[in-house]
Design a protein around this motif. Sequence first.
Motif, mmCIF file in Angstrom:
data_model
loop_
_atom_site.group_PDB
_atom_site.id
_atom_site.type_symbol
_atom_site.label_atom_id
_atom_site.label_comp_id
_atom_site.label_asym_id
_atom_site.label_seq_id
_atom_site.Cartn_x
_atom_site.Cartn_y
_atom_site.Cartn_z
ATOM 1 N N ASP A 167 0.830 -1.208 0.000
ATOM 2 C CA ASP A 167 0.000 0.000 0.000
ATOM 3 C C ASP A 167 0.863 1.256 0.000
ATOM 4 O O ASP A 167 0.555 2.233 -0.696
ATOM 5 N N ASN A 168 1.941 1.260 0.782
ATOM 6 C CA ASN A 168 2.799 2.444 0.838
ATOM 7 C C ASN A 168 3.567 2.653 -0.458
ATOM 8 O O ASN A 168 3.801 3.787 -0.877
ATOM 9 N N PHE A 169 3.967 1.560 -1.113
ATOM 10 C CA PHE A 169 4.607 1.701 -2.421
ATOM 11 C C PHE A 169 3.625 2.308 -3.426
ATOM 12 O O PHE A 169 4.005 3.136 -4.259
ATOM 13 N N THR A 170 2.363 1.892 -3.338
ATOM 14 C CA THR A 170 1.338 2.446 -4.223
ATOM 15 C C THR A 170 1.153 3.943 -3.971
ATOM 16 O O THR A 170 1.002 4.741 -4.906
ATOM 17 N N LYS A 171 1.191 4.348 -2.706
ATOM 18 C CA LYS A 171 1.036 5.766 -2.373
ATOM 19 C C LYS A 171 2.222 6.594 -2.883
ATOM 20 O O LYS A 171 2.045 7.717 -3.373
ATOM 21 N N ILE A 172 3.414 6.043 -2.757
ATOM 22 C CA ILE A 172 4.590 6.746 -3.281
ATOM 23 C C ILE A 172 4.430 6.969 -4.788
ATOM 24 O O ILE A 172 4.679 8.064 -5.305
ATOM 25 N N TYR A 173 4.006 5.924 -5.473
ATOM 26 C CA TYR A 173 3.809 6.026 -6.926
ATOM 27 C C TYR A 173 2.748 7.072 -7.267
ATOM 28 O O TYR A 173 2.928 7.899 -8.171
ATOM 29 N N LYS A 174 1.631 7.083 -6.530
ATOM 30 C CA LYS A 174 0.552 8.040 -6.804
ATOM 31 C C LYS A 174 1.012 9.474 -6.561
ATOM 32 O O LYS A 174 0.655 10.394 -7.317
ATOM 33 N N ALA A 175 1.782 9.685 -5.496
ATOM 34 C CA ALA A 175 2.281 11.034 -5.199
ATOM 35 C C ALA A 175 3.168 11.538 -6.326
ATOM 36 O O ALA A 175 3.044 12.690 -6.767
ATOM 37 N N VAL A 176 4.062 10.666 -6.806
ATOM 38 C CA VAL A 176 4.956 11.047 -7.897
ATOM 39 C C VAL A 176 4.176 11.284 -9.179
ATOM 40 O O VAL A 176 4.395 12.272 -9.893
ATOM 41 N N ASP A 177 3.245 10.391 -9.477
ATOM 42 C CA ASP A 177 2.469 10.514 -10.712
ATOM 43 C C ASP A 177 1.597 11.769 -10.701
ATOM 44 O O ASP A 177 1.374 12.386 -11.743
ATOM 45 N N THR A 178 1.119 12.174 -9.528
ATOM 46 C CA THR A 178 0.244 13.339 -9.418
ATOM 47 C C THR A 178 0.941 14.618 -9.861
ATOM 48 O O THR A 178 0.320 15.484 -10.501
ATOM 49 N N ILE A 179 2.230 14.751 -9.541
ATOM 50 C CA ILE A 179 2.941 15.991 -9.910
ATOM 51 C C ILE A 179 3.859 15.790 -11.116
ATOM 52 O O ILE A 179 4.623 16.681 -11.482
ATOM 53 N N SER A 180 3.777 14.627 -11.748
ATOM 54 C CA SER A 180 4.716 14.309 -12.835
ATOM 55 C C SER A 180 4.589 15.238 -14.039
ATOM 56 O O SER A 180 5.570 15.455 -14.762
ATOM 57 N N MET A 181 3.384 15.799 -14.291
ATOM 58 C CA MET A 181 3.202 16.679 -15.444
ATOM 59 C C MET A 181 3.793 18.070 -15.226
ATOM 60 O O MET A 181 3.800 18.898 -16.137
ATOM 61 N N PHE A 182 4.327 18.294 -14.023
ATOM 62 C CA PHE A 182 4.888 19.619 -13.708
ATOM 63 C C PHE A 182 6.333 19.513 -13.218
ATOM 64 O O PHE A 182 6.790 20.331 -12.427
ATOM 65 N N LEU A 183 7.022 18.492 -13.695
ATOM 66 C CA LEU A 183 8.388 18.271 -13.235
ATOM 67 C C LEU A 183 9.326 19.409 -13.627
ATOM 68 O O LEU A 183 10.339 19.636 -12.960
ATOM 69 N N ASP A 184 8.998 20.131 -14.703
ATOM 70 C CA ASP A 184 9.862 21.251 -15.087
ATOM 71 C C ASP A 184 9.767 22.399 -14.092
ATOM 72 O O ASP A 184 10.633 23.283 -14.063
ATOM 73 N N TYR A 185 8.714 22.387 -13.244
ATOM 74 C CA TYR A 185 8.596 23.378 -12.168
ATOM 75 C C TYR A 185 9.018 22.785 -10.814
ATOM 76 O O TYR A 185 9.056 23.489 -9.821
ATOM 77 N N TYR A 186 9.312 21.497 -10.795
ATOM 78 C CA TYR A 186 9.793 20.752 -9.631
ATOM 79 C C TYR A 186 9.044 21.158 -8.350
ATOM 80 O O TYR A 186 9.573 21.850 -7.478
ATOM 81 N N PRO A 187 7.798 20.723 -8.200
ATOM 82 C CA PRO A 187 6.980 21.113 -7.045
ATOM 83 C C PRO A 187 7.663 20.782 -5.710
ATOM 84 O O PRO A 187 8.300 19.730 -5.573
ATOM 85 N N VAL A 188 7.526 21.677 -4.747
ATOM 86 C CA VAL A 188 8.201 21.515 -3.458
ATOM 87 C C VAL A 188 7.194 21.546 -2.306
ATOM 88 O O VAL A 188 6.063 22.007 -2.445
ATOM 89 N N ILE A 189 7.661 21.023 -1.168
ATOM 90 C CA ILE A 189 6.906 21.083 0.082
ATOM 91 C C ILE A 189 7.507 22.201 0.924
ATOM 92 O O ILE A 189 8.711 22.204 1.200
ATOM 93 N N GLU A 190 6.672 23.123 1.337
ATOM 94 C CA GLU A 190 7.131 24.214 2.192
ATOM 95 C C GLU A 190 6.467 24.063 3.555
ATOM 96 O O GLU A 190 5.479 24.720 3.859
ATOM 97 N N TYR A 195 10.560 20.324 7.674
ATOM 98 C CA TYR A 195 11.789 20.537 6.926
ATOM 99 C C TYR A 195 12.325 21.949 7.184
ATOM 100 O O TYR A 195 11.566 22.901 7.321
ATOM 101 N N LYS A 196 13.635 22.061 7.248
ATOM 102 C CA LYS A 196 14.272 23.353 7.508
ATOM 103 C C LYS A 196 14.114 24.301 6.327
ATOM 104 O O LYS A 196 14.107 25.517 6.492
ATOM 105 N N LYS A 197 14.002 23.753 5.133
ATOM 106 C CA LYS A 197 13.854 24.562 3.935
ATOM 107 C C LYS A 197 12.963 23.831 2.944
ATOM 108 O O LYS A 197 12.700 22.625 3.111
#
Length: 449
Positions: A167-190, A195-197
Amino acid sequence: MRYFFDVLQVLLLLLALSCAPKPPPQPVAPPGPAIPKWVDGKVEDSLYLYGVSKIEIGKGGKENIEDIAYKNITDKITAKLKDRLSIVSDSTRANFSGYMNKIIEHRISKSLAHTDIAEKYKGKNYEYALARLDKKNYVNTLFSDKQNATIEAIKILNDIDDKVSKDNFTKIYKAVDTISMFLDYYPVIEDTTKYKKPVGIIDVARDIMREYNERISINFDPQFLGSMPLVNDNKRIRVSTADLVSKKLIKGIWITTRFSDVEQHDLIMTKNDGSTVYQTKPILKEAGSYNVSFEIGYRAMMDEASVMLLNVKPKTFPLTVFLSAPKIYFENIMKSFNDSAPTSQVVDAIRTCFINKYSAVFVNDKNKSDIILSLDISMLEHKEKVSDIYPYFVHATGSITLTDMRTNEKVFNHAISEKEGSDFDSIEKAGLNSLKNLAEQLSLEICGL
């Protein structure tokens, strides 16, 4: 008087000519439309990205002049997108190649919703069209979609618990696939609470994958395969996946099996108890053995593009498969100590193991064997006692090598853990004791006895 009549005649002639009917005016052709400046191309400005198309009148065929103009714009978008992906890929050391075509298709689809035909011009020989993309609306749409995808991907990652599971491997895949169309903007977590940055979503997913990869172990039953990964062909073995941290077996995990001599691979899945049965393939060719390796099948649980992006290399757990009831020729190599020292205990231990575990038949003629078994033993002796209250010490170590007689390739090598022997009276007896201990260790490691 004559002069007067001459002047009068001239005046009457002029009067007659001026009263005569005039010919109709000749028609004047209207001026043709001015050739617009954009027919030779229009440079992008702050508002629009332009595309110009040109078709020879009467020779367009199935080509649509508007579609050509649109394609001119999408080609420019594609070129810019590839450049930006290359820059981001280099700076983040992420491999976007698996998503490249999907991102381009997605971006083209989005752009067409904000593209129209601004003008057309038809000259004497050619017809022209000017398409334009509304940059502001296009970019705003992308940024809005990226923001929504980022929020959704973060939500998925936050839902991953500490367990190593399908299940966790599936979630990792879904998270990556969700933002995959915007990789040129490299979405970040703020999120400053975690995280410190700002950190890339891909980086977080990769860290989770690598942690899981280190925690997973593939185990074999019979258990001696863990220390002596050697098995007969057509043999059934039980394969399981375990979490090294929780010590629990993991169900529903795909395992890929790869073979040494071909690109072929098989897939097996662990059942509800975290294990599955695997039967080694029969040896049907000239070689008397082959290697098969087991690794977590990330590509089966995710996909090729996401595995390439996350760049996690699964650990490999190899097995050497050789013929059932193989004919084995024994080579015994002794180094250091006394070459004439009896190694019968070690030799007997090996013979017993291979006969009991692999139905081996030992032969005296090398040319009639399937496998050459080389036993290499090294001994290190301490000739001087530290004092009279200390014994003599000898350390023995060794290795077993199997060579396929048909291919002359070494197919297996196993190092035997070092063992120590001691004796108060004789260094020779200390050496024999080290060999005895080595034989016991060998029986334990390769046979589980």
